[in-house]
Design a protein around this motif. Structure first.
Motif, mmCIF file in Angstrom:
data_model
loop_
_atom_site.group_PDB
_atom_site.id
_atom_site.type_symbol
_atom_site.label_atom_id
_atom_site.label_comp_id
_atom_site.label_asym_id
_atom_site.label_seq_id
_atom_site.Cartn_x
_atom_site.Cartn_y
_atom_site.Cartn_z
ATOM 1 N N ARG A 174 0.823 -1.205 0.000
ATOM 2 C CA ARG A 174 0.000 0.000 0.000
ATOM 3 C C ARG A 174 0.866 1.268 0.000
ATOM 4 O O ARG A 174 0.477 2.286 -0.569
ATOM 5 C CB ARG A 174 -0.924 0.002 1.216
ATOM 6 N N ALA A 175 2.037 1.213 0.657
ATOM 7 C CA ALA A 175 2.908 2.386 0.698
ATOM 8 C C ALA A 175 3.472 2.726 -0.675
ATOM 9 O O ALA A 175 3.832 3.880 -0.938
ATOM 10 C CB ALA A 175 4.053 2.167 1.689
ATOM 11 N N LEU A 176 3.570 1.732 -1.568
ATOM 12 C CA LEU A 176 4.083 1.971 -2.915
ATOM 13 C C LEU A 176 3.017 2.500 -3.864
ATOM 14 O O LEU A 176 3.317 2.760 -5.041
ATOM 15 C CB LEU A 176 4.671 0.670 -3.484
ATOM 16 N N GLU A 177 1.788 2.631 -3.387
ATOM 17 C CA GLU A 177 0.671 3.035 -4.244
ATOM 18 C C GLU A 177 0.910 4.364 -4.960
ATOM 19 O O GLU A 177 0.664 4.450 -6.181
ATOM 20 C CB GLU A 177 -0.607 3.111 -3.416
ATOM 21 N N PRO A 178 1.389 5.448 -4.304
ATOM 22 C CA PRO A 178 1.558 6.722 -5.032
ATOM 23 C C PRO A 178 2.542 6.619 -6.189
ATOM 24 O O PRO A 178 2.256 7.103 -7.295
ATOM 25 C CB PRO A 178 2.057 7.686 -3.947
ATOM 26 N N LEU A 179 3.679 5.977 -5.956
ATOM 27 C CA LEU A 179 4.680 5.858 -7.013
ATOM 28 C C LEU A 179 4.182 4.957 -8.132
ATOM 29 O O LEU A 179 4.332 5.263 -9.325
ATOM 30 C CB LEU A 179 5.980 5.329 -6.422
ATOM 31 N N TRP A 180 3.573 3.833 -7.777
ATOM 32 C CA TRP A 180 3.067 2.890 -8.776
ATOM 33 C C TRP A 180 1.971 3.520 -9.630
ATOM 34 O O TRP A 180 1.930 3.356 -10.852
ATOM 35 C CB TRP A 180 2.558 1.643 -8.064
ATOM 36 N N SER A 181 1.066 4.261 -9.012
ATOM 37 C CA SER A 181 -0.036 4.890 -9.746
ATOM 38 C C SER A 181 0.485 5.934 -10.728
ATOM 39 O O SER A 181 -0.005 6.036 -11.863
ATOM 40 C CB SER A 181 -1.022 5.536 -8.771
#
Length: 437
Positions: free
Chosen positions: A255-262
């Motif tokens: 979930r913490a990687l969500e901003p970069l992945w999106s």
């Protein structure tokens, strides 16, 4: 309801006995020690059942029923404690020279006799859930209580010392955790045994004593047995809790990687791996580790797609971003990479292709594990969410005076560097993914 709660120590002791019995049937490296612990669990369950207050209530059946039940419960508890020192001897742990099988057997037989004879000779009678004595009967009953307390302390001490010494020399793992819980259980047991002094004082002062366990003794007994069960069964439940904890950590990292992945997926949707799941954000907890692995791969694929769009002056842009958004020294590397990624994303959005500065952008530790890679990407993702950073980089990259944008388009599979075919890009992605396998 309170009467049923009084039998919780019985349930805990039965659970321990059944678990040790299963280990005995499945095979064990120390079958004799496991057999002793199994007997301890079942005998302690019987003792707790006999000493529980609801069992001693029916005085109307026979006047001697409560006193004999009390004596039988204490003798059974002593029998249960008698199996603890032999378990240490059978396992082969370093023990005090004082502890030998012959000496322990002699002490046990003497304690059983010296506890029963004074009790039966004290002329004890019952009234309203209490044992009453008169005259010299108080001395005899106090003597019986003293023998019981001393023998309990003897057994617990002879078991605690070797286990504690052995646990101190172990490395992290289920065995050390289990032995530490067992050590805590025995420590509570020592307090429980010392609480028996209150019975001696009560007999000496008021010539009376509770038939069953008093509330404090019941609570101490429950804590002691629950800790013993947790320690004895640590090999079974610790692996489960460790796995669940690992899944939870993977889920939080995912979930913490969500901003970069999106952000990467918005300009490079082709990097998302289709695994047939209903949603990239919805998955069961036991799939969290694989989902994290997939997300790291997708981010690195997005990095590969983004490299041709890294501005030539990426280092200068990142330095300017660090000057505008100061962070601690430990976070500067992640902030610098996040700034370059934001610049490359804006270049990709407006379709401005440049020769990427690969030494500045998308650099990560070499030969690292998936966990280390994910931890680094989490730092970058957190830096990527710094208020105003992305907008600042978009403004710097998107200014007409600084950039000559070409026709806007998203990153697609047909947009490649000049002279780079589809096979070359596929090979690059395959090599990037192979480092995680």
């Amino acid at each position: 309801m309170s009467d049923l709660l009084a039998y919780l120590p019985v349930v805990a002791a039965l659970w321990l006995g059944c678990y040790e019995l299963r280990l005995l049937r499945d095979g064990s490296d120390s079958p004799f020690a496991v057999r002793h612990l199994c007997r301890f669990g079942f005998c302690m369950a019987a003792a707790m059942a006999l000493l529980t207050a609801p069992t001693t209530y029916p005085e109307w059946l026979w006047p001697w029923f409560p006193p004999l039940t009390h004596l039988l419960g204490r003798e059974t508890e002593m029998a249960a404690l008698a199996f603890l020192p032999p378990a240490v001897i059978e396992i082969g742990l370093p023990r005090p020279r004082l502890l030998t099988t012959r000496l322990h057997t002699g002490v046990t037989l003497a304690a059983v006799v010296l506890c029963a004879v004074p009790f039966l000779s004290s002329g004890v009678r019952t009234r309203h859930g209490s044992l009453l004595v008169e005259g010299t009967g108080a001395v005899l009953l106090a003597s019986s209580d003293t023998v019981f307390t001393a023998y309990s302390l003897w057994c617990l001490a002879m078991f605690l010392v070797p286990v504690h010494r052995f646990a101190r020399g172990l490395g992290p793992g289920a065995l050390r955790t289990g032995l530490r819980l067992v050590t805590a259980s025995v420590a509570v047991g020592l307090v429980w045994a010392l609480w028996g002094v209150s019975s001696i004082v009560t007999v000496a002062v008021d010539n009376r004593q509770s038939v069953g366990l008093d509330p404090v003794g019941r609570m101490l007994g429950l804590c002691c047995l629950v800790l013993g069960v947790l320690g004895g069964t640590a090999g079974g439940w610790l692996s489960v809790t460790t796995g669940v904890g690992r899944w939870l950590r993977a889920y939080r990292t995912h979930r913490a990687l969500e901003p970069l992945w999106s952000a990467l997926r918005a300009v490079s949707p082709g990097t998302a791996l289709d695994l047939g799941w209903p949603s990239a954000r919805l998955f069961s907890l036991h799939r969290s580790e694989f989902a994290l692995y997939r997300r790291v791969i997708e981010i690195r694929d997005g990095y590969l797609e983004l490299r041709p769009f890294v501005p030539p002056d990426a280092r200068a842009l990142s330095d300017a971003a660090l000057a505008r958004f100061p962070v601690p020294a430990t976070d500067r590397a992640a902030m610098a990479e996040a700034a370059v990624i934001a610049a490359a994303l804006e270049s990709a959005r407006i379709g401005h292709r440049a020769s990427g500065d690969q030494d500045v952008a998308l650099a990560y530790p070499v030969n690292c594990s998936v966990e280390e890679e994910a931890a680094w990407l989490v730092q970058v993702a957190e830096a990527f969410t710094v208020a105003g950073l992305v907008e600042h980089m978009r403004h710097r990259v998107g200014r007409p005076a600084c950039r000559a944008p070409s026709s806007p388009s998203r990153l697609g599979r047909d947009e490649r560097r000049p002279g780079q075919g589809g096979a070359g890009r596929s090979k690059g992605r395959a090599e990037e993914q192979g480092r995680f396998r």
